[in-house]
Each structure stands twice: as C-alpha cells, then as structure tokens.
Motif scaffolding. Sequence first.
Motif, PDB file in Angstrom:
ATOM      1  N   THR B   4       2.566  -9.690  -5.825  1.00  0.00           N
ATOM      2  CA  THR B   4       1.467 -10.291  -6.589  1.00  0.00           C
ATOM      3  C   THR B   4       0.167  -9.526  -6.326  1.00  0.00           C
ATOM      4  OG1 THR B   4       0.895 -11.857  -4.853  1.00  0.00           O
ATOM      5  CG2 THR B   4       2.474 -12.611  -6.524  1.00  0.00           C
ATOM      6  N   TYR B   5      -0.727  -9.674  -7.265  1.00  0.00           N
ATOM      7  CA  TYR B   5      -2.017  -8.986  -7.191  1.00  0.00           C
ATOM      8  C   TYR B   5      -3.131 -10.014  -7.345  1.00  0.00           C
ATOM      9  CZ  TYR B   5       1.066  -5.130  -8.536  1.00  0.00           C
ATOM     10  OH  TYR B   5       2.085  -4.233  -8.599  1.00  0.00           O
ATOM     11  N   SER B   6      -4.226  -9.753  -6.645  1.00  0.00           N
ATOM     12  CA  SER B   6      -5.415 -10.576  -6.897  1.00  0.00           C
ATOM     13  C   SER B   6      -6.084 -10.041  -8.158  1.00  0.00           C
ATOM     14  CB  SER B   6      -6.383 -10.468  -5.720  1.00  0.00           C
ATOM     15  OG  SER B   6      -6.924  -9.163  -5.685  1.00  0.00           O
ATOM     16  N   MET B   7      -7.005 -10.822  -8.706  1.00  0.00           N
ATOM     17  CA  MET B   7      -7.712 -10.364  -9.912  1.00  0.00           C
ATOM     18  C   MET B   7      -8.465  -9.065  -9.633  1.00  0.00           C
ATOM     19  SD  MET B   7      -8.656 -10.470 -12.987  1.00  0.00           S
ATOM     20  CE  MET B   7      -8.746 -11.932 -14.021  1.00  0.00           C
ATOM     21  N   ASP B   8      -9.117  -8.998  -8.479  1.00  0.00           N
ATOM     22  CA  ASP B   8      -9.887  -7.791  -8.163  1.00  0.00           C
ATOM     23  C   ASP B   8      -8.978  -6.560  -8.114  1.00  0.00           C
ATOM     24  OD1 ASP B   8     -12.223  -9.082  -8.140  1.00  0.00           O
ATOM     25  OD2 ASP B   8     -12.448  -9.176  -5.949  1.00  0.00           O
ATOM     26  N   ARG B   9      -7.816  -6.746  -7.506  1.00  0.00           N
ATOM     27  CA  ARG B   9      -6.879  -5.634  -7.376  1.00  0.00           C
ATOM     28  C   ARG B   9      -6.337  -5.229  -8.753  1.00  0.00           C
ATOM     29  NH1 ARG B   9      -5.814  -1.135  -5.386  1.00  0.00           N
ATOM     30  NH2 ARG B   9      -3.645  -0.610  -4.947  1.00  0.00           N
ATOM     31  N   LEU B  10      -6.002  -6.222  -9.536  1.00  0.00           N
ATOM     32  CA  LEU B  10      -5.468  -5.944 -10.876  1.00  0.00           C
ATOM     33  C   LEU B  10      -6.525  -5.209 -11.708  1.00  0.00           C
ATOM     34  CD1 LEU B  10      -2.948  -6.512 -12.662  1.00  0.00           C
ATOM     35  CD2 LEU B  10      -4.140  -8.535 -13.507  1.00  0.00           C
ATOM     36  N   SER B  11      -7.750  -5.633 -11.556  1.00  0.00           N
ATOM     37  CA  SER B  11      -8.848  -5.022 -12.277  1.00  0.00           C
ATOM     38  C   SER B  11      -9.034  -3.569 -11.838  1.00  0.00           C
ATOM     39  CB  SER B  11     -10.118  -5.839 -12.025  1.00  0.00           C
ATOM     40  OG  SER B  11     -11.233  -5.182 -12.548  1.00  0.00           O
ATOM     41  N   GLU B  12      -8.909  -3.351 -10.533  1.00  0.00           N
ATOM     42  CA  GLU B  12      -9.060  -2.011  -9.988  1.00  0.00           C
ATOM     43  C   GLU B  12      -7.934  -1.092 -10.474  1.00  0.00           C
ATOM     44  OE1 GLU B  12      -9.852  -2.357  -5.710  1.00  0.00           O
ATOM     45  OE2 GLU B  12      -8.614  -0.555  -5.497  1.00  0.00           O
TER      46      GLU B  12
END
Lengths: 789, 159
Positions: B4-12
């Motif tokens: 899973t990814y956090s939103m910040d990570r997904l955005s990055e």
Amino acid sequence: MMDGFDGMAGLTAADTGEVIPLLGIDVKARVSGRAARTMVVQRFRNGGAKPVEAQYRFPLPERAAVTGFRIERDGRTFTGTVSEREKAFADYDDAIARSDGAYLLESERPNLFTASVGNLPPGAEALVTVEYVEVLDRGPDGIEYVFPTAVAERYVPPASSWERDGRPSADVVGQEYAERVPYGIRIVLSVDGRDGIKAITASRSVTVDFSSDPVTARLAFENEAPDGDIRFIIEPKDGSGAPSATALRAADEDFLMVEWTPPTVDEGGGRDIMFLLDCSGSMQGSRIEQAKRALTACVAALEPGDRFGMVRFGSSLDRPWAGFKPVDDAALETARKLIASIQADLGGTELMAALSEAFSTWGQSSALISAPGSTPVSEAGAVRSRSVVLITDGEVSDEDRIFAAIRQERRGARLFVAGIGEAPNDHLGRGCARAGAGACEFIRHGERIEAKAAHLFGLTRMTPVSGLSIEAGPGWVLAPSDPAAVPGRPLVVFVRRIRSGTELEVVTPPIVELKAAVGKRALSVEAPVTPASDGSALPQLWARERVRELEEGGTGSLQGRSNARRDSEIVDLCERYGVVSTLAAFVCIEERAVKTAGGDMEFVRIPGLRPRDECEAEPPCAAPMPKFAGKIGRKRGMPPTPSAVLSAGVLLEPSLSVQEASNQSYRLYMRASTPPVDADPLMDALSLQKAAGGFGWEAADTLWGGKAPRPKGVDAKDLPKSWTTATAAATALVLAALAARYGSRKDEWEPLVGKTAKAFAAWLSGPGANATADGLPLTEWAEATARII
Amino acid sequence: MDKTYSMDRLSELTGYPPRTIRFYIASGYLPPSAGRGRGAAYGPDHLARLQALRDMQARGLRLADALGRSPGPDEPGLVGTDLPIGAKASAPALSIASPAGTDLGVTTKPTALPAATRYAIRLADGCELVVDADFMDRRPDAVRALVGAAGTILAKGVS
C-alpha cells in the motif's frame, strides 16, 4: 434568513430517480455606481439515505473577486479561509476523513467555479454563501449587471486537452447537463442613488420598485431557470464619462480606483482590417446569416485608403485571398459575392490557429512596429492602424494559451471580438480584448449581431490611445500594470501603495493625473479623488486584478516571470487579501461533536441546464444529422465504471444515435431551431455603399423594398469624384431615410455610413450648397420624400 | 497482502497532486481508497492506473470520454491524436475513421499492465476492439481498415 425556498425540497433529477441535493440559488446584489457586491446562497439538502459529497460547478462573472465563503448549518455559521489550492483540498479531505463536515470553493477558470459540499448527512441542509465584488461594465444603454447561470459546452482543442494538474480539461471546464433541474434562481438587485436612475430593465421579467432608495429590482419569477445570463441594465439619468478616482486608506496601504473613458478621435489615416469569421457548425442558421450581413455592411463601410482581408475558420481555415485588398468598388463587389456564398461548414473552433493566421497577414515586418503594443508607423510616418474583427460563437477551454498567442503574435494589431451566445465565456472574450488591446461585445440570445459588429467596426476607425500612465505619486502599483486604453470604452485601473513607517502621515492625493497619447497628440486629464465608502472592496479588487495579470502571463514589468515565482506571488496575494484564484481556494471546516461516518459516502455531481439557445431536438429520423449541428447530451448519473468508456463513439452515425437515444438515457441536443432569416433591407442597403462613399439608386430601392421615388430633375454641380447627379440624389435620400425610418437602429448604421456622411456633408457645405431636386434644396427634398412610405 | 501507498507517496511516484488523484477516484476512473485524507491507503492498482494515465498524457492522447463526458460543441465524438491545425506532426498522427468518416473513440485501457498502453476502440454497444499501443504505432492503417470493416459489418450485417 433564507425565505422563499419553501416547497422546493426533495425534487429528484428528471428520469433518474436520484436526488439532486441542490434546491435553490438565491442571489442578492447591491449596486452602487459601477461597484457591485453579490451574495449567492446555494441551498444544499441531502434527501437520500447515505451521506453525500456534492459537487456543483457554476459560472460567475470573470471580473468577480470572490471574497467570501460561509456555511450555515444547524443554526451555526462557519467562515471559510483562503489557502493555496492543494492545501485547501488536503484540509477538506482530512476533515471528511475525520467525519467532520467540509466545504471547498475552487476556481477552475476566472469565471468557472466548483463548490464541494463534503459529508452532508442524510436529511441535513447546508446554506453555502459565495460573496463577490466586481466593477460593472458601462455600455451605451447604462450600467450592466450580469449574473451568469449556465455553462455552455467548450471545445477542447486536442493540443491542450490536459490541465497543468493532470486532470482532463474537458472535465474541468465541462458541465453535466440535465433536461430539468430542481433548483431555480432568484435575484434581488438593490441599486443605490434612486435620483440618478432613469430606468432598470432586464433580460427576463423583472419588477422594479422605485418607492425606496436603494431601488430594488427583482426577477418576477421566484424560480427562474438557470439557463443563461441574466442581465440587468441600470440606465442613469446622465451618463458621464468624466475621469474620477476613489481612494481608500487602509492600515498601512492606500488604494485608488481610477475610471476614465478615453476620447474617440478619428485622425484619419488608412486602416488595415482583417475580418475573422467563425464558420464552425454551431454558427449554422440565423447566426451565420446575421454575421454575413454585418460583415458585408462593414466591408462596404471601409474607406478609400483602407485595406482588408478575410479569414473564415472552423476546424480548418479558409482564406479567400492572400494578404490585403485595397478598397475600391471592384474589391467591394468581390467581397460581397464571396461573403454571400459563405456557409458554416468548417467543423470545430480552432480559434488560436485562426487568430495566428489573421495576425500573420502583417508579415514579419517588425520594422513597422517600434515596440510591442504600440501603434505601427510606416517609415514614411503615416499611421496605418491595424485591427482584427472577430465574429465567433466559439467556446474554447484553453483561454490562457490563446491570450498568450495574441500578445505574442498581434504585431501591433488591435483585436475586436463579437462573441455570440446566451451563456458566453466572458473570460475568453474579455481576455482576448485585454491581450489584443481592443474591445469585446457579447451578443446574447435574441440580440442582433449587426449592431454590436457595427459598433466594434466603428472602434477600428478611432485613433489608438497609447502610453497610458497614472501619476498619483511615487510607489503606486497599477493593476493592470500596463492598462490598455480603448477609445470610447470605460477603463478602470486599480492602484495600491504600501506606506512605509516614515510615510504614515502622507495624505491621499486630491487629484490623479492621467497621461496618454492619442496618435501623436499628448493628452493629460485630471481625475478628482473622492474617498471610498465604508466597507469598500478596493483592496480585494486591486488584488484580483493583479492576480489576473499574473495568471495571464502579465504585461509590462510582470512579463516573463518564472512559473514558480509567479505562482507563489499569486498565492500570497490571494491569502493576504482573501480572494480566490485558480491557485488558491476557500476551505471551510465544520467540526462536528457527533462524528457522522464519512466512509460510505455517495458522490454526486450536480447537473446544470444547457443555455437556452440550445434545446433538445427531435431525433433526426428522416434527414441525416448535419455533421456538427447536433450535440450529444448525457444524462447525469454516477460516474461510469472504466469499462463504460468510449460511450459516445457510436453516436456519430445518425442511425445508430437514434437507437442509442431510445435504448439508453442519451439525448440528442441541437441548437434551437433557427427562425427563418428575415430580409433585412437596412443591412442590404448598407452593403451597397460605394468605395468612395455614397449610394446609388440600387441602395435606395433596397430600403424602399421596391422602386424608390426619383426626383424629376436634379441640379447638382461640382460633385465629388465618381459621383453623378443620381448618386447625389440617391445618397441624400438614403441618409434621410436612415434617419427617418431607422432611428431605433441608429447604433447599427451610424458607425457604417461615416464616409458617405462625411463626403456628402463636405460637398453640401461647399460646391453643392445650391443643389436642388424638383426645385427644392436637395436635403429638403430627401427629407420630405423619406417620410412618404 | 498487496503493498500500500500513502497519498504523499502515490503523489510522488506518479507526479500527480493529491487533489488530482482524488478527482480520478471521484470520477470512477480509479477505485476508492481505504479511507480518505492524508492517512488514506492506496494500492498497486492506483499506481498502475495513474502511471498508465501519465503515459497517455505524455503521448498526447485524450481522456475526454473515459469519464463519461459527452463531446463538446463542434467536437468529434472522441479523439485519438488528431493534430490541431498548424501543429507539427512530430508524434505519429493517428486518426481512426469510422465508416461515416468521423473519428472513433480511442482511449487507454486502464486494466493493462502499468507501463503498457492499449487502446479500446468502441465499435458498437458492447463490442470493442483492443489494440496494443505498439501495434497501433506500427500499423495504424491496418487498425483503420479493421474499424472500417467492422463498422460496415455492424451496420449492414454479414453479407
């Protein structure tokens, strides 16, 4: 409180059975002079069984500085704050995650907004207030207050189909449409200064109450359909264009608003005019016919020494001749025939390519242009003005690219735009005029194209006003920084100064001096400064104007700033002054003591109506659908699953599209069936104006709708070149008939008969002073004859 | 269990701001996340679809109707990579004509592998032609002919 909403609850979207959680829109506006403050209250109610996240896309005037966002819920009021857009969204999203209520107001374009109401529990109601201030236009009839209510579909050029943030432009500027919506619009306008108001009229039924001051004007129907611009005209008793300034002294800043109408001076000199006519499919019917008539009459009004060219455009371009044609009778006749054969058959609206093509007519001859935006002067020193007159109903999504292209490519030409449609994209029209140092007129449903086109054409005659500066003292920052002064068009400039510690005692100047040049003549006017009223929004208006200039790439000192620096300057301004822009949004959090579950939330996009000049048509069963005349509208519903992509592909073939219409909830939309185009003797007669000015009997006959009365004998000597005695008599008769019979359409013909009127008057006051017809002085004969029907 | 990814990570990883990612979820292009706000969790499917979208944007393709939007005024039903007037044909131009001579819809098939793009060309209700991007690049004429033939068959039946 919000009265008048009774009985509007619980309506569902037509045919879908889904509850639309927007129940009504209540607009209250206060107008004082040209300043207006508007409060728009949207009433949301969740009539479903699950919590709702509702999103409503709506238009506002592009000039609006949105300064307030408030929520009323359960008797409590919450006030929004402006933050950088991503941060505002994150706060909104987090609040929903915490099961609080959250509200967001974003600007997709300066005239297009999205309100999000997050986590509205079943049965709950929220009143969302959007507040904005603006400076209204002053047109020939008075001050115009326009409240837009519908978003017309915009063409998304393939080259710019994505936003900077990665969303598809089509979804950002698009609207979902329904045949009916449960929410209506109510507007109450309060106008200060009763004694100075002659009348208030509106584009819809309106009741006006003059018994109080402020005067109130309200829409006669409580639930007006949101299907186009609602326009009020406040007609003043005296329309003064004298320069004036308003000042506001804030804590450590001073603000000024300066108003001035630059003079209309016709210094002569040849004109280069490019006519740019939108021939996309949506122009079919009365639009193209009226535009052709207007164009023919404008061409006939060109003067000897002028040169003209033409480009018609849609998804492709068509240029009947290269470069410019000098004006003579043969060229006018060629143009008349050519325009008569024009059809709206060129597909989509590639506006940018068309503008580039028009500007390119002036070639790369940079030698003629001393500085960007300045008046081109030939080496011989003769001023030849450059203008592009654009007639379009185009709605496009990539305004900023178009503005940038205009600035870069216009080669000193001024751009005049006649924008057609009931819900015009005012950001596009005004932005084009700003970038092109010209003017824009909107022609809404039921208005005539000819009048506005003739007015804009008249402006091309006026000597450009250049080098405007406002002398208010050191340290003042203008917004816009390099204001374009257009002759005869009211201009508004905002000015700010930050006072440093030692200057706290510096007083506001009693007068402001405006300097400009009209042609080669220097001009200086003084505007007396009066203090602004309490609660003036001058700081917000200044900030919005400054932000607009930054958003559009800037002129003057703002030009060429890097994106990052520009963006942070915009966000700083928005946060400091509390105004919205495409980079800064309002967010408002409603903390709840009892957390309602935000997990299982229904997302609903609130549909809008199509503009009233487009309507649902019968499926074209027998006749094949004209390629671009039809539009496909999709019923609102929950967003489709990814497997339902490509839904519109099959609709391109008429036979299949009919099938689709019955099987699924597709509807075919077409423009309102256009009424048969009436003959228009006025425009037809004006089209027959001679290159050197003057009319022949043909024109008089056209006005009469048969043979016009001829005098038995004419005595006229020393006629202007290429005139005969018949020309003198026919010209006298046409001019007299225009005045006697077409007084109500003077705004259409007056800008177009300048050369004839001038030539005729010059002759009459000189060699033709003793000219007679049937024994009467020529003009007396003409006036008497014109009165006989 | 899937990563899973956090939103910040997904955005990055995708270069899309969180607001844009939420937009695609609200539009139904991406599946819902586990939770909302800064603490929400996103899966490999989110990453794959967003990367496919990036790929599509880089290729100058449009998503217009992937989100169920109807065509705009004067706009062909759905557009592949038809070039604007005056645009330089640096990218291979692809315009698939239906039997009626108008453009048919082309879009990314988001269920494809992350970096690979496929086009789903809708021939009729319930009938699609799926073409790999590289085939599309190599044989645009063949695809055009297939679509044309399919259109004739669907409209007139098999003779």
